[in-house]
Scaffold this motif. Sequence first.
Motif, PDB file in Angstrom:
ATOM      1  N   LEU A 384       0.814  -1.219   0.000  1.00 10.86           N
ATOM      2  CA  LEU A 384       0.000   0.000   0.000  1.00 10.86           C
ATOM      3  C   LEU A 384       0.847   1.269   0.000  1.00 10.86           C
ATOM      4  CD1 LEU A 384      -2.898  -0.995   2.448  1.00 10.86           C
ATOM      5  CD2 LEU A 384      -3.041  -0.698  -0.030  1.00 10.86           C
ATOM      6  N   VAL A 385       2.050   1.204   0.573  1.00  7.17           N
ATOM      7  CA  VAL A 385       2.880   2.417   0.631  1.00  7.17           C
ATOM      8  C   VAL A 385       3.406   2.808  -0.752  1.00  7.17           C
ATOM      9  CG1 VAL A 385       3.576   1.956   3.002  1.00  7.17           C
ATOM     10  CG2 VAL A 385       5.009   1.144   1.131  1.00  7.17           C
ATOM     11  N   GLU A 386       3.258   1.943  -1.747  1.00  6.19           N
ATOM     12  CA  GLU A 386       3.698   2.304  -3.083  1.00  6.19           C
ATOM     13  C   GLU A 386       2.765   3.330  -3.734  1.00  6.19           C
ATOM     14  OE1 GLU A 386       4.779  -0.800  -5.712  1.00  6.19           O
ATOM     15  OE2 GLU A 386       5.948  -1.922  -4.223  1.00  6.19           O
ATOM     16  N   PHE A 387       1.525   3.435  -3.237  1.00  7.20           N
ATOM     17  CA  PHE A 387       0.612   4.452  -3.786  1.00  7.20           C
ATOM     18  C   PHE A 387       1.063   5.866  -3.418  1.00  7.20           C
ATOM     19  CE2 PHE A 387      -2.220   0.696  -3.752  1.00  7.20           C
ATOM     20  CZ  PHE A 387      -2.559   0.687  -5.089  1.00  7.20           C
ATOM     21  N   PRO A 388       1.355   6.156  -2.140  1.00  9.02           N
ATOM     22  CA  PRO A 388       1.904   7.496  -1.847  1.00  9.02           C
ATOM     23  C   PRO A 388       3.259   7.726  -2.507  1.00  9.02           C
ATOM     24  CG  PRO A 388       1.931   6.105   0.131  1.00  9.02           C
ATOM     25  CD  PRO A 388       1.077   5.407  -0.894  1.00  9.02           C
ATOM     26  N   ALA A 389       4.001   6.666  -2.781  1.00 10.31           N
ATOM     27  CA  ALA A 389       5.283   6.833  -3.478  1.00 10.31           C
ATOM     28  C   ALA A 389       5.051   7.430  -4.864  1.00 10.31           C
ATOM     29  CB  ALA A 389       5.995   5.479  -3.594  1.00 10.31           C
ATOM     30  N   ALA A 390       4.048   6.914  -5.573  1.00 10.98           N
ATOM     31  CA  ALA A 390       3.731   7.466  -6.897  1.00 10.98           C
ATOM     32  C   ALA A 390       3.257   8.911  -6.783  1.00 10.98           C
ATOM     33  CB  ALA A 390       2.665   6.607  -7.574  1.00 10.98           C
ATOM     34  N   PHE A 391       2.470   9.219  -5.754  1.00 13.37           N
ATOM     35  CA  PHE A 391       1.994  10.591  -5.552  1.00 13.37           C
ATOM     36  C   PHE A 391       3.159  11.541  -5.287  1.00 13.37           C
ATOM     37  CE2 PHE A 391       0.601  13.949  -2.608  1.00 13.37           C
ATOM     38  CZ  PHE A 391      -0.376  14.565  -3.390  1.00 13.37           C
ATOM     39  N   ILE A 392       4.111  11.091  -4.495  1.00 12.73           N
ATOM     40  CA  ILE A 392       5.293  11.911  -4.195  1.00 12.73           C
ATOM     41  C   ILE A 392       6.072  12.208  -5.469  1.00 12.73           C
ATOM     42  CG2 ILE A 392       7.549  11.889  -3.037  1.00 12.73           C
ATOM     43  CD1 ILE A 392       6.207  10.342  -0.747  1.00 12.73           C
ATOM     44  N   ILE A 393       6.223  11.200  -6.319  1.00  5.60           N
ATOM     45  CA  ILE A 393       6.949  11.408  -7.573  1.00  5.60           C
ATOM     46  C   ILE A 393       6.242  12.447  -8.434  1.00  5.60           C
ATOM     47  CG2 ILE A 393       7.671  10.308  -9.726  1.00  5.60           C
ATOM     48  CD1 ILE A 393       7.986   7.709  -8.161  1.00  5.60           C
ATOM     49  N   LEU A 394       4.936  12.298  -8.593  1.00  7.29           N
ATOM     50  CA  LEU A 394       4.177  13.197  -9.466  1.00  7.29           C
ATOM     51  C   LEU A 394       4.192  14.637  -8.972  1.00  7.29           C
ATOM     52  CD1 LEU A 394       1.090  10.917 -10.247  1.00  7.29           C
ATOM     53  CD2 LEU A 394       2.893  11.594 -11.832  1.00  7.29           C
ATOM     54  N   THR A 395       4.304  14.829  -7.659  1.00 12.87           N
ATOM     55  CA  THR A 395       4.243  16.189  -7.104  1.00 12.87           C
ATOM     56  C   THR A 395       5.609  16.825  -6.882  1.00 12.87           C
ATOM     57  OG1 THR A 395       4.097  15.230  -4.873  1.00 12.87           O
ATOM     58  CG2 THR A 395       2.019  15.792  -5.974  1.00 12.87           C
ATOM     59  N   THR A 396       6.685  16.054  -7.064  1.00  7.05           N
ATOM     60  CA  THR A 396       8.012  16.617  -6.767  1.00  7.05           C
ATOM     61  C   THR A 396       8.917  16.779  -7.979  1.00  7.05           C
ATOM     62  OG1 THR A 396       8.865  14.402  -6.235  1.00  7.05           O
ATOM     63  CG2 THR A 396       8.017  15.730  -4.405  1.00  7.05           C
ATOM     64  N   ILE A 397       8.774  15.929  -8.996  1.00  3.12           N
ATOM     65  CA  ILE A 397       9.771  15.954 -10.074  1.00  3.12           C
ATOM     66  C   ILE A 397       9.706  17.243 -10.892  1.00  3.12           C
ATOM     67  CG2 ILE A 397       9.979  13.464 -10.246  1.00  3.12           C
ATOM     68  CD1 ILE A 397       8.099  13.475 -12.595  1.00  3.12           C
ATOM     69  N   ASP A 398       8.515  17.824 -11.060  1.00  4.39           N
ATOM     70  CA  ASP A 398       8.432  19.080 -11.819  1.00  4.39           C
ATOM     71  C   ASP A 398       9.033  20.243 -11.036  1.00  4.39           C
ATOM     72  OD1 ASP A 398       7.272  17.943 -14.033  1.00  4.39           O
ATOM     73  OD2 ASP A 398       5.221  18.234 -13.324  1.00  4.39           O
ATOM     74  N   ARG A 399       8.989  20.143  -9.722  1.00  2.00           N
ATOM     75  CA  ARG A 399       9.493  21.243  -8.887  1.00  2.00           C
ATOM     76  C   ARG A 399      10.967  21.070  -8.538  1.00  2.00           C
ATOM     77  NH1 ARG A 399       6.907  23.232  -3.068  1.00  2.00           N
ATOM     78  NH2 ARG A 399       8.370  24.963  -2.718  1.00  2.00           N
ATOM     79  N   PHE A 400      11.369  19.854  -8.223  1.00  3.88           N
ATOM     80  CA  PHE A 400      12.734  19.626  -7.750  1.00  3.88           C
ATOM     81  C   PHE A 400      13.605  18.863  -8.750  1.00  3.88           C
ATOM     82  CE2 PHE A 400      10.054  19.763  -3.883  1.00  3.88           C
ATOM     83  CZ  PHE A 400      10.626  20.863  -3.268  1.00  3.88           C
ATOM     84  N   GLY A 401      13.032  18.412  -9.858  1.00  4.37           N
ATOM     85  CA  GLY A 401      13.800  17.608 -10.793  1.00  4.37           C
ATOM     86  C   GLY A 401      13.823  16.145 -10.384  1.00  4.37           C
ATOM     87  N   LEU A 402      14.747  15.401 -10.934  1.00  2.00           N
ATOM     88  CA  LEU A 402      14.829  13.970 -10.677  1.00  2.00           C
ATOM     89  C   LEU A 402      15.917  13.583  -9.681  1.00  2.00           C
ATOM     90  CD1 LEU A 402      14.489  12.638 -14.359  1.00  2.00           C
ATOM     91  CD2 LEU A 402      12.714  12.695 -12.607  1.00  2.00           C
ATOM     92  N   ILE A 403      17.012  14.306  -9.677  1.00  5.25           N
ATOM     93  CA  ILE A 403      18.186  13.875  -8.894  1.00  5.25           C
ATOM     94  C   ILE A 403      17.954  14.000  -7.397  1.00  5.25           C
ATOM     95  CG2 ILE A 403      20.632  14.238  -8.480  1.00  5.25           C
ATOM     96  CD1 ILE A 403      19.902  12.951 -11.177  1.00  5.25           C
ATOM     97  N   ARG A 404      17.463  15.159  -6.953  1.00  8.35           N
ATOM     98  CA  ARG A 404      17.271  15.331  -5.502  1.00  8.35           C
ATOM     99  C   ARG A 404      16.271  14.338  -4.908  1.00  8.35           C
ATOM    100  NH1 ARG A 404      16.678  21.765  -4.781  1.00  8.35           N
ATOM    101  NH2 ARG A 404      15.953  21.600  -6.940  1.00  8.35           N
TER     102      ARG A 404
END
Length: 554
Positions: A384-404
């Motif tokens: 179940l924790v993989e669902f918030p993992a996908a949400f975190i990716i979608l909400t962070t990569i546009d703002r912080f990029g991929l590396i951080r």
Amino acid sequence: MLTVDDVLEQVGEFGWFQKQAFLTLCLLSAAFAPIYVGIVFLAFTPDHRCLSPGVAELSRRCGWSLAEELNYTVPGPGAAGEAFPRHCRSYEVDWNQSGLSCVDPLASLATNRSHLPLGPCRHGWVYDTPGLSIVTEFNLVCDDSWKVDLFQSCVNLGFFLGSLGVGYIADRFGRKFCLLATTLVGAVLGVLTAMAPDYPSLLLFRLLQGLVSKGSWTSGYILITEFVGLGYRRMVAILYQMAFTVGLVLLSGLAYVIPHWRWLQLATSLPTFLLLLYYWCVPESPRWLLSQKRNTQVIKIIDHIAQKNGKLPLPDLKMLSLEEDVTEKLSPSFADLFSTPHLRKHTLILMYLWFTSSVLYQGLIMHVGATGGNLHLDFLYSALVEFPAAFIILTTIDRFGLIRPLVVSNLVAGAACAVMIFISHDLHWLNITVACFGRMGITIVFQLVCLVNAELYPTFIRNLGVMVCSSLCDLGGIITPFLVFRLMEVWQGLPLILFAVLGLVAGGMTLLLPETKGVTLPETIEDAENLGRIAKPKENTIYLQIQTSERAGT
């Protein structure tokens, strides 16, 4: 001239057609979950002890409860460093002799049980479980416990070998053909696995299933990303992988309802035959058809997409041409991945990241399954924790990029494994909570490293770079079962020490990669060598030449 993405902007980048195709192909991603981590339920190892006909008869005569029988007749934990003696050893005692009493029968033979000789299980084992797994059916315990590791390693070996050929099939014969062929073969092999009469045939079917199953998942991934417009490609790629998580959740419920491994294997294999309906539901990729100069089919598919999305067909779409950039004429080679200092560094780091993500992801699943209290609930919680993992990716990569985010996620996964080393086994809830944080971290890593890998290589070696680096993921999967289960025989926390080191080192190494946010994909080796410090080059694209009718009076 217009690019394919320009055409999709006109007929719909993520309209009804793409949404329908996406949801349909997500079934393929979910169906891959039982193949990738099904070992947790197919080959679970229950508590067991040596079978002794004499003990069974004595227990019946004396009217012992199960607890009394275990206390009187099963060896204790044994000396430090001795692997599971109570599971694999039995007292060398003639239990049929008449002098044995019903109250502590061994007391008349020795004042201290540790002085009694121990021997191997000569008559098999008794398993304390209502279900049936590969382990209990083929007695893969004690000296044969390594065969469970080999069972999972075979499917990962299949992934590795299959990745070398499936990419060629998809490029040579089309994404749709590759998807249908691998799905059909994988479904047949899944059924054959459920019917395997012995352990060698089980390994063979598992290996062959691995050869095609990852190719099926990859074909669906390629298809859906080629159907949507540029602005939706990352989102669709991440959500397609999240469908895999849905498969994990469904697998835990299905395994709870079906405790017999053969029926569970059938229950996860038979529905995949329905995916052959993709022949009528999903068209071929127009990008691939255009690269093969099958222009008439491209026009039909584009018109179909426009119709499904409620858009007007493009007028007079008759002339289609493939314009190749000069970089496409370069012949990629393995040596290109190491031809410059930065490319060498990126390749070695990406190989390590793929290897680490596989070892930690599969390793945490296996470790929780081997040490947990309730196998099904623990698996469900960590999935179940993989669902918030996908949400975190979608909400962070546009703002912080991929590396951080990739750095932080590696550090979280490594730190979680390090913390678990010091948590008492009795605090099961705390172990599972920390393991879930580690699982969420490595899930983010798994999804981000795929995106980073594709963005660090120039166009003409991009596919080669992804294939070579991601092959380390499959090699990691081959050795992970041996790392987890063999190290646990020495000490349950030993695999976690290895996982912690791998994860923390991966976090530090990721800092050496350049950020690709806002940077155009490199097209040449020179672009890749100077990534992030050069002007935006012209993108290599496939063009559609659209011939429109001249309006009257112009």
